[in-house]
Design an enzyme around this catalytic site. Structure first.
Site, PDB file in Angstrom:
ATOM      1  CG  HIS A 143      -1.964  30.393  -6.638  1.00  0.00           C
ATOM      2  ND1 HIS A 143      -2.524  31.102  -5.564  1.00  0.00           N
ATOM      3  CD2 HIS A 143      -2.986  30.967  -7.547  1.00  0.00           C
ATOM      4  CE1 HIS A 143      -3.797  31.524  -5.671  1.00  0.00           C
ATOM      5  NE2 HIS A 143      -4.064  31.459  -7.098  1.00  0.00           N
TER       6      HIS A 143
HETATM    7  O1  RIB Z   1      -5.321  26.958  -6.214  1.00  0.00           O
HETATM    8  C1  RIB Z   1      -4.125  27.382  -6.955  1.00  0.00           C
HETATM    9  C2  RIB Z   1      -3.390  26.226  -7.717  1.00  0.00           C
HETATM   10  O2  RIB Z   1      -4.446  25.465  -8.628  1.00  0.00           O
HETATM   11  C3  RIB Z   1      -2.176  26.718  -8.493  1.00  0.00           C
HETATM   12  O3  RIB Z   1      -1.200  25.630  -8.377  1.00  0.00           O
HETATM   13  C4  RIB Z   1      -2.838  26.729  -9.789  1.00  0.00           C
HETATM   14  O4  RIB Z   1      -2.047  26.159 -11.155  1.00  0.00           O
HETATM   15  C5  RIB Z   1      -3.754  25.420  -9.907  1.00  0.00           C
HETATM   16  O5  RIB Z   1      -2.924  24.522 -10.123  1.00  0.00           O
END
Ligand code: RIB
Ligand code: CA
Length: 313
Positions: free
Chosen positions: A241
Protein backbone atom coordinates in the site's frame (compact mmCIF):
# COMPACT_ATOMS: atom_id res chain seq x y z
CA UNK A 1 21.59 21.00 -12.30
CA UNK A 2 18.25 19.43 -11.38
CA UNK A 3 17.06 20.55 -7.94
CA UNK A 4 16.07 17.62 -5.75
CA UNK A 5 12.41 17.55 -4.74
CA UNK A 6 12.08 18.29 -0.99
CA UNK A 7 9.97 15.50 0.55
CA UNK A 8 8.72 14.63 4.06
CA UNK A 9 7.54 11.06 4.68
CA UNK A 10 4.84 11.02 7.37
CA UNK A 11 4.39 7.43 8.44
CA UNK A 12 3.03 4.92 10.95
CA UNK A 13 5.94 2.51 10.43
CA UNK A 14 4.59 -0.38 9.98
CA UNK A 15 5.78 -3.00 7.63
CA UNK A 16 4.77 -1.49 4.29
CA UNK A 17 5.74 1.98 5.50
CA UNK A 18 9.24 0.60 6.12
CA UNK A 19 9.45 -0.73 2.57
CA UNK A 20 8.32 2.64 1.22
CA UNK A 21 11.08 4.33 3.24
CA UNK A 22 13.71 1.88 1.96
CA UNK A 23 12.57 2.50 -1.63
CA UNK A 24 12.66 6.27 -1.05
CA UNK A 25 16.32 5.92 -0.03
CA UNK A 26 16.93 4.66 -3.56
CA UNK A 27 15.28 7.66 -5.23
CA UNK A 28 18.05 10.07 -6.12
CA UNK A 29 15.58 12.63 -7.48
CA UNK A 30 14.31 13.55 -4.00
CA UNK A 31 15.73 15.04 -0.84
CA UNK A 32 14.13 13.34 2.18
CA UNK A 33 13.98 16.17 4.71
CA UNK A 34 12.73 13.98 7.54
CA UNK A 35 10.53 11.16 8.74
CA UNK A 36 7.58 12.25 10.90
CA UNK A 37 6.01 9.48 12.98
CA UNK A 38 2.32 9.09 13.72
CA UNK A 39 0.07 6.75 15.72
CA UNK A 40 -1.51 4.16 13.47
CA UNK A 41 -0.42 0.59 12.84
CA UNK A 42 1.08 0.65 16.31
CA UNK A 43 1.43 3.36 18.93
CA UNK A 44 3.56 6.40 18.12
CA UNK A 45 6.32 5.32 20.50
CA UNK A 46 6.81 2.25 18.32
CA UNK A 47 6.40 4.01 14.97
CA UNK A 48 9.02 6.61 15.90
CA UNK A 49 11.38 3.98 17.36
CA UNK A 50 11.06 1.92 14.15
CA UNK A 51 11.91 4.98 12.07
CA UNK A 52 14.93 5.80 14.22
CA UNK A 53 16.19 2.20 14.33
CA UNK A 54 15.86 1.94 10.54
CA UNK A 55 17.80 5.14 9.94
CA UNK A 56 20.65 3.93 12.17
CA UNK A 57 20.58 0.37 10.81
CA UNK A 58 20.73 1.68 7.22
CA UNK A 59 23.23 4.38 8.21
CA UNK A 60 21.21 7.36 7.00
CA UNK A 61 21.28 10.71 8.80
CA UNK A 62 17.67 11.59 7.98
CA UNK A 63 16.09 13.23 11.06
CA UNK A 64 13.17 11.47 12.78
CA UNK A 65 10.41 13.35 14.58
CA UNK A 66 7.79 12.40 17.15
CA UNK A 67 4.21 13.02 16.09
CA UNK A 68 0.63 12.52 17.19
CA UNK A 69 -0.10 9.82 19.77
CA UNK A 70 -3.83 10.07 19.22
CA UNK A 71 -6.15 10.99 16.35
CA UNK A 72 -7.74 14.45 16.35
CA UNK A 73 -11.02 13.28 17.89
CA UNK A 74 -10.62 9.78 19.28
CA UNK A 75 -10.13 9.31 22.98
CA UNK A 76 -7.88 6.28 22.73
CA UNK A 77 -4.78 5.01 21.02
CA UNK A 78 -6.08 3.29 17.92
CA UNK A 79 -2.93 1.44 16.96
CA UNK A 80 -4.18 -1.59 15.09
CA UNK A 81 -2.78 -3.97 17.68
CA UNK A 82 -4.27 -6.78 15.67
CA UNK A 83 -0.84 -7.99 14.67
CA UNK A 84 -1.20 -7.04 11.04
CA UNK A 85 2.19 -5.47 11.61
CA UNK A 86 3.16 -7.37 14.75
CA UNK A 87 3.43 -5.96 18.29
CA UNK A 88 6.09 -3.35 17.49
CA UNK A 89 5.12 -2.67 13.87
CA UNK A 90 7.84 -4.48 11.93
CA UNK A 91 6.40 -7.95 12.32
CA UNK A 92 9.01 -10.47 13.46
CA UNK A 93 11.85 -8.29 12.20
CA UNK A 94 13.94 -7.03 15.11
CA UNK A 95 16.30 -4.19 14.30
CA UNK A 96 19.14 -3.27 16.67
CA UNK A 97 17.90 -0.46 18.92
CA UNK A 98 19.39 2.86 17.81
CA UNK A 99 22.27 3.99 20.03
CA UNK A 100 23.92 6.81 18.09
CA UNK A 101 20.80 8.36 16.60
CA UNK A 102 18.35 10.35 18.75
CA UNK A 103 14.84 11.61 18.07
CA UNK A 104 14.58 15.30 17.19
CA UNK A 105 13.09 17.56 19.83
CA UNK A 106 10.73 19.36 17.42
CA UNK A 107 7.32 17.78 16.95
CA UNK A 108 6.08 16.64 13.56
CA UNK A 109 3.55 19.41 12.85
CA UNK A 110 6.11 22.11 13.68
CA UNK A 111 8.76 20.47 11.50
CA UNK A 112 6.30 20.20 8.59
CA UNK A 113 5.46 23.91 8.93
CA UNK A 114 9.10 24.95 9.20
CA UNK A 115 9.95 23.00 6.04
CA UNK A 116 6.98 24.52 4.22
CA UNK A 117 8.35 27.95 5.06
CA UNK A 118 11.84 26.93 3.94
CA UNK A 119 10.64 25.41 0.65
CA UNK A 120 7.61 27.56 -0.24
CA UNK A 121 5.61 25.98 -3.06
CA UNK A 122 8.04 23.04 -3.30
CA UNK A 123 7.50 20.86 -0.23
CA UNK A 124 5.71 17.57 -0.92
CA UNK A 125 4.42 15.22 1.76
CA UNK A 126 4.11 11.48 1.29
CA UNK A 127 1.70 10.34 4.00
CA UNK A 128 1.50 6.60 4.56
CA UNK A 129 -0.41 6.56 7.83
CA UNK A 130 -3.31 8.40 9.43
CA UNK A 131 -3.19 12.10 8.48
CA UNK A 132 -3.13 13.47 12.02
CA UNK A 133 0.28 15.20 11.83
CA UNK A 134 -0.48 16.80 8.47
CA UNK A 135 -3.89 17.99 9.68
CA UNK A 136 -2.35 19.48 12.84
CA UNK A 137 0.16 21.42 10.73
CA UNK A 138 -2.76 22.83 8.68
CA UNK A 139 -4.93 23.60 11.73
CA UNK A 140 -2.12 25.32 13.62
CA UNK A 141 -0.66 27.23 10.66
CA UNK A 142 -3.30 28.38 8.20
CA UNK A 143 -0.69 29.98 5.93
CA UNK A 144 0.76 26.53 5.24
CA UNK A 145 -2.05 25.94 2.74
CA UNK A 146 -0.33 28.18 0.19
CA UNK A 147 3.09 26.71 0.84
CA UNK A 148 2.75 22.93 0.37
CA UNK A 149 3.08 21.81 -3.23
CA UNK A 150 1.25 18.47 -2.91
CA UNK A 151 0.20 15.79 -0.42
CA UNK A 152 0.24 12.16 -1.60
CA UNK A 153 -1.64 9.98 0.85
CA UNK A 154 -2.28 6.29 1.19
CA UNK A 155 -5.82 5.98 2.36
CA UNK A 156 -9.44 5.28 1.60
CA UNK A 157 -10.83 3.50 -1.43
CA UNK A 158 -13.21 4.22 -4.28
CA UNK A 159 -15.35 1.50 -2.68
CA UNK A 160 -15.17 -0.83 0.32
CA UNK A 161 -12.62 -0.95 3.08
CA UNK A 162 -10.30 -3.21 5.04
CA UNK A 163 -10.74 -2.39 8.69
CA UNK A 164 -14.55 -2.15 8.23
CA UNK A 165 -16.62 -2.97 5.15
CA UNK A 166 -16.66 0.75 4.30
CA UNK A 167 -13.43 2.20 5.72
CA UNK A 168 -9.72 1.81 5.04
CA UNK A 169 -7.46 1.77 8.11
CA UNK A 170 -5.59 5.11 7.78
CA UNK A 171 -8.78 7.09 7.28
CA UNK A 172 -10.71 5.02 9.84
CA UNK A 173 -8.14 5.95 12.51
CA UNK A 174 -8.56 9.68 11.86
CA UNK A 175 -11.33 10.72 9.45
CA UNK A 176 -11.36 14.27 10.80
CA UNK A 177 -7.70 14.63 9.81
CA UNK A 178 -8.46 13.39 6.31
CA UNK A 179 -11.36 15.83 6.02
CA UNK A 180 -9.08 18.69 7.14
CA UNK A 181 -6.47 17.81 4.52
CA UNK A 182 -9.02 17.42 1.72
CA UNK A 183 -10.79 20.67 2.64
CA UNK A 184 -7.53 22.64 2.87
CA UNK A 185 -7.23 23.34 -0.85
CA UNK A 186 -3.71 21.86 -0.89
CA UNK A 187 -3.36 19.65 -4.01
CA UNK A 188 -3.83 16.02 -2.95
CA UNK A 189 -3.30 12.62 -4.54
CA UNK A 190 -5.15 9.66 -3.05
CA UNK A 191 -3.84 6.10 -3.33
CA UNK A 192 -6.63 3.87 -2.07
CA UNK A 193 -7.24 0.18 -1.63
CA UNK A 194 -8.84 0.00 -5.08
CA UNK A 195 -5.31 0.11 -6.52
CA UNK A 196 -3.06 -0.72 -3.54
CA UNK A 197 -4.70 -4.12 -2.96
CA UNK A 198 -3.40 -5.07 -6.42
CA UNK A 199 0.13 -3.86 -5.64
CA UNK A 200 1.46 -7.16 -4.34
CA UNK A 201 4.92 -8.68 -3.91
CA UNK A 202 5.58 -12.38 -3.35
CA UNK A 203 8.22 -15.09 -3.20
CA UNK A 204 9.75 -14.12 -6.53
CA UNK A 205 10.39 -10.60 -5.32
CA UNK A 206 11.70 -11.87 -1.96
CA UNK A 207 14.32 -13.89 -3.81
CA UNK A 208 15.20 -10.95 -6.03
CA UNK A 209 15.60 -8.55 -3.09
CA UNK A 210 17.76 -11.00 -1.16
CA UNK A 211 19.88 -11.43 -4.25
CA UNK A 212 20.94 -7.78 -4.06
CA UNK A 213 23.12 -8.72 -1.09
CA UNK A 214 22.38 -5.45 0.71
CA UNK A 215 20.92 -4.67 4.14
CA UNK A 216 18.16 -2.75 2.39
CA UNK A 217 17.26 -5.70 0.17
CA UNK A 218 17.37 -8.19 3.04
CA UNK A 219 15.28 -5.99 5.34
CA UNK A 220 12.61 -5.49 2.68
CA UNK A 221 12.60 -9.23 1.93
CA UNK A 222 12.29 -10.14 5.62
CA UNK A 223 9.34 -7.76 6.05
CA UNK A 224 7.56 -9.13 2.99
CA UNK A 225 8.20 -12.68 4.21
CA UNK A 226 6.62 -11.79 7.57
CA UNK A 227 3.58 -10.26 5.88
CA UNK A 228 3.12 -13.37 3.75
CA UNK A 229 3.37 -15.74 6.70
CA UNK A 230 1.86 -13.84 9.62
CA UNK A 231 -0.95 -15.52 11.50
CA UNK A 232 0.76 -18.81 10.64
CA UNK A 233 -1.04 -19.03 7.29
CA UNK A 234 0.96 -18.70 4.12
CA UNK A 235 -0.78 -16.12 1.98
CA UNK A 236 1.10 -15.95 -1.29
CA UNK A 237 1.55 -12.19 -1.38
CA UNK A 238 2.12 -8.99 0.60
CA UNK A 239 0.34 -5.76 -0.29
CA UNK A 240 2.53 -2.70 -0.91
CA UNK A 241 0.00 0.00 0.00
CA UNK A 242 2.59 2.56 1.11
CA UNK A 243 5.29 1.94 -1.51
CA UNK A 244 2.58 2.51 -4.14
CA UNK A 245 1.98 5.95 -2.63
CA UNK A 246 5.67 6.74 -3.11
CA UNK A 247 5.29 5.55 -6.70
CA UNK A 248 2.34 7.93 -7.18
CA UNK A 249 4.77 10.75 -6.48
CA UNK A 250 7.87 9.43 -8.23
CA UNK A 251 6.62 7.02 -10.88
CA UNK A 252 3.04 8.06 -11.69
CA UNK A 253 3.35 6.25 -15.02
CA UNK A 254 2.42 3.03 -13.24
CA UNK A 255 -0.95 4.49 -12.24
CA UNK A 256 -3.86 6.31 -13.83
CA UNK A 257 -5.76 9.05 -12.04
CA UNK A 258 -9.11 10.76 -12.09
CA UNK A 259 -9.90 14.24 -10.70
CA UNK A 260 -12.75 13.82 -8.22
CA UNK A 261 -14.43 15.39 -5.24
CA UNK A 262 -13.42 13.36 -2.19
CA UNK A 263 -14.30 13.74 1.49
CA UNK A 264 -14.03 11.59 4.60
CA UNK A 265 -17.16 10.52 6.45
CA UNK A 266 -16.77 11.55 10.11
CA UNK A 267 -20.17 10.32 11.29
CA UNK A 268 -22.20 7.12 10.95
CA UNK A 269 -22.39 4.02 13.06
CA UNK A 270 -21.27 1.96 10.08
CA UNK A 271 -19.59 4.46 7.79
CA UNK A 272 -17.19 6.49 9.94
CA UNK A 273 -13.88 6.59 8.07
CA UNK A 274 -15.46 5.96 4.66
CA UNK A 275 -14.01 7.98 1.77
CA UNK A 276 -16.74 9.46 -0.41
CA UNK A 277 -15.17 9.44 -3.89
CA UNK A 278 -17.36 11.13 -6.50
CA UNK A 279 -15.89 9.22 -9.44
CA UNK A 280 -18.57 10.39 -11.87
CA UNK A 281 -18.69 13.97 -10.59
CA UNK A 282 -22.42 13.70 -9.85
CA UNK A 283 -22.26 15.63 -6.56
CA UNK A 284 -21.77 18.95 -8.27
CA UNK A 285 -18.82 19.49 -5.92
CA UNK A 286 -15.57 20.74 -7.40
CA UNK A 287 -12.91 18.00 -7.71
CA UNK A 288 -10.33 18.38 -4.91
CA UNK A 289 -8.21 15.27 -5.33
CA UNK A 290 -6.42 13.19 -7.97
CA UNK A 291 -7.61 9.66 -7.23
CA UNK A 292 -5.59 6.67 -8.46
CA UNK A 293 -8.03 4.48 -10.38
CA UNK A 294 -5.77 2.14 -12.40
CA UNK A 295 -2.45 0.36 -11.86
CA UNK A 296 0.10 -1.44 -14.02
CA UNK A 297 1.26 -3.92 -11.38
CA UNK A 298 4.23 -5.28 -13.31
CA UNK A 299 5.58 -1.76 -13.96
CA UNK A 300 5.16 -0.95 -10.27
CA UNK A 301 6.89 -4.13 -9.07
CA UNK A 302 9.84 -3.53 -11.40
CA UNK A 303 10.15 0.07 -10.21
CA UNK A 304 9.93 -0.86 -6.53
CA UNK A 305 12.54 -3.63 -6.75
CA UNK A 306 14.90 -1.35 -8.66
CA UNK A 307 14.56 1.45 -6.10
CA UNK A 308 15.29 -0.97 -3.27
CA UNK A 309 18.34 -2.18 -5.22
CA UNK A 310 19.57 1.38 -5.66
CA UNK A 311 19.02 2.07 -1.95
CA UNK A 312 21.56 -0.61 -1.18
CA UNK A 313 24.24 0.58 -3.59
O1 RIB B 1 -4.84 0.21 4.89
C1 RIB B 1 -3.46 0.13 4.61
C2 RIB B 1 -2.72 1.20 5.34
O2 RIB B 1 -2.90 1.03 6.74
C3 RIB B 1 -1.19 1.15 5.13
O3 RIB B 1 -0.67 2.43 5.21
C4 RIB B 1 -0.71 0.32 6.28
O4 RIB B 1 0.64 0.63 6.65
C5 RIB B 1 -1.65 0.78 7.36
O5 RIB B 1 -1.13 2.01 7.87
CA1 CA C 1 1.12 2.89 6.81
Amino acid sequence: MSVKRPIIIDCDTGTDDAIAIIAALGCEEISILGLTSVNGNVSENYTSQNNLDMMEYLDRDIPVFHGAWLPLKASRDTGAGDNVHGKTGLGDVELPRAERRKMEGERAAEFIYRMALRYPGQLEIIATGPLTNVALAIIEHDDIKALIRKIYFMGGATEGGNVTPSAEFNIWVDPEACHTVLASGIPTVMVGLNVSNQATMGNGEIERLRGYGSREGRLAADIIHYQMNRFGIGIGFSRMHDPLTLAAALYPECLSFRECFVDAECRGDYTRGHTYVDLRNRSGRQPNCSVAVGIDVEKFREWLCERIRRAGE
